[in-house]
Design a protein around this motif. Structure first.
Motif: not given
Length: 287
Positions: A13-34
């Motif tokens: 989605y970030i790549d295709a729909n949002a066209e890679c914004p210059d800056l992204i700020m994400l919440n609730e990123v899981t530690t085990v998938q860092r």
């Protein structure tokens, strides 16, 4: 943001729909998938990444009370796309900074991974970034209040750099058509309820005197809008199946930014409900 399949959908989605914004700020990123998050974001051009997942992991393994009650399973992540600028994670201190002589040092939360502060160097301009996710007050009580208070006070005591604050604030309870912001615990008696209301309103409206505005409301106003104006569709079972203006829920995700960054557009993207229970908040700035 847990399973690898869902993470892939979100990065797509970030790549295709949002066209890679210059800056992204994400919440609730899981530690085990860092590492998986870092790997996928690097693949689409995010070379500068900072997060608080190391804090979450360390606290998750702590046997010191009260950390066994919080889980510490996720944190926040901020990333900048290639050739945009440099990103530096800032570490909080109660000994150094513009608050060293203050009575309150503004860092007393048990979930520090919910507050990610960083600096973006952009063509000679330094932008102070605050990526915030408050814990639900119904589960963690005053811990939500402390996250909001610490962030608010640190921003007010910071330097002169323009600032962006973004994330899921779990607030307000509602917004009236005349622009009145109604916090949780409104009308309830007691010192904690008063402190709770002040903490929510401080972040949501109390930074205006230092030139920070709610970008969505600044551009669109209040009342009946013909665009999506909620971020969490709590009262619409399938938010992709109805017109954007008919999605019902709460507006918990916010972007509050310095006026000098000149926000030109700000919207909640309904398509993002395909990969998250929160609609992504996207903005364009003229800097």
């Amino acid at each position: 943001m847990g399973s690898k399949k869902r993470i892939r959908r979100q990065v797509e989605y970030i790549d295709a729909n949002a066209e890679c914004p210059d800056l992204i700020m994400l919440n609730e990123v899981t530690t085990v998938q860092r590492e998986f998050w870092h790997e996928l974001l690097h693949e689409i051009g995010y070379n500068e990444i900072v997060d608080t997942l190391d804090w979450a992991l360390e606290l998750r393994e702590s046997e010191v009370p009260p950390h066994q009650d919080y889980g510490h399973v996720n944190g926040n992540l901020t990333a900048v796309h290639r050739d945009v600028g440099s990103l530096t994670r800032k570490s909080p201190s109660i000994r150094y900074g513009p608050w060293e002589n203050s009575d309150l040092k503004d860092w007393d939360t048990n979930v520090p991974e919910k507050i990610l502060n960083a600096e973006l160097e952009l063509d000679g301009l330094t932008v102070d970034l605050w990526n915030i996710r408050t814990v639900p007050g119904s589960m963690h009580g005053e811990e939500k209040v402390k996250i909001l208070e610490n962030t608010y006070n640190r921003i007010r005591k910071g330097g002169d750099s323009p600032c962006i604050l973004a994330g899921d604030l779990n607030a307000p309870q509602r917004e009236d058509e005349d622009g009145t912001v109604v916090p949780w615990r409104y009308g309830q008696p007691g010192a904690l309820a008063e402190r709770w209301q002040e903490a929510e309103l401080g972040i949501l409206t109390g930074l205006e005197d230092i030139g920070m505005v709610d970008a969505f409301r600044e551009l669109h106003g209040y009342g009946d809008l013909d665009i999506l104006d909620v971020s969490h569709a709590t009262r619409t079972d399938d938010p992709l199946s109805v017109p954007a203006a008919e999605v019902e829920g709460v507006r918990f995700d916010h972007l509050i930014a310095s006026n000098e960054l000149s926000p030109e557009a700000c919207w909640y993207d309904q398509d993002g409900f395909a990969c998250s229970d929160h609609a992504p908040l996207i903005a364009d700035f003229r800097v």
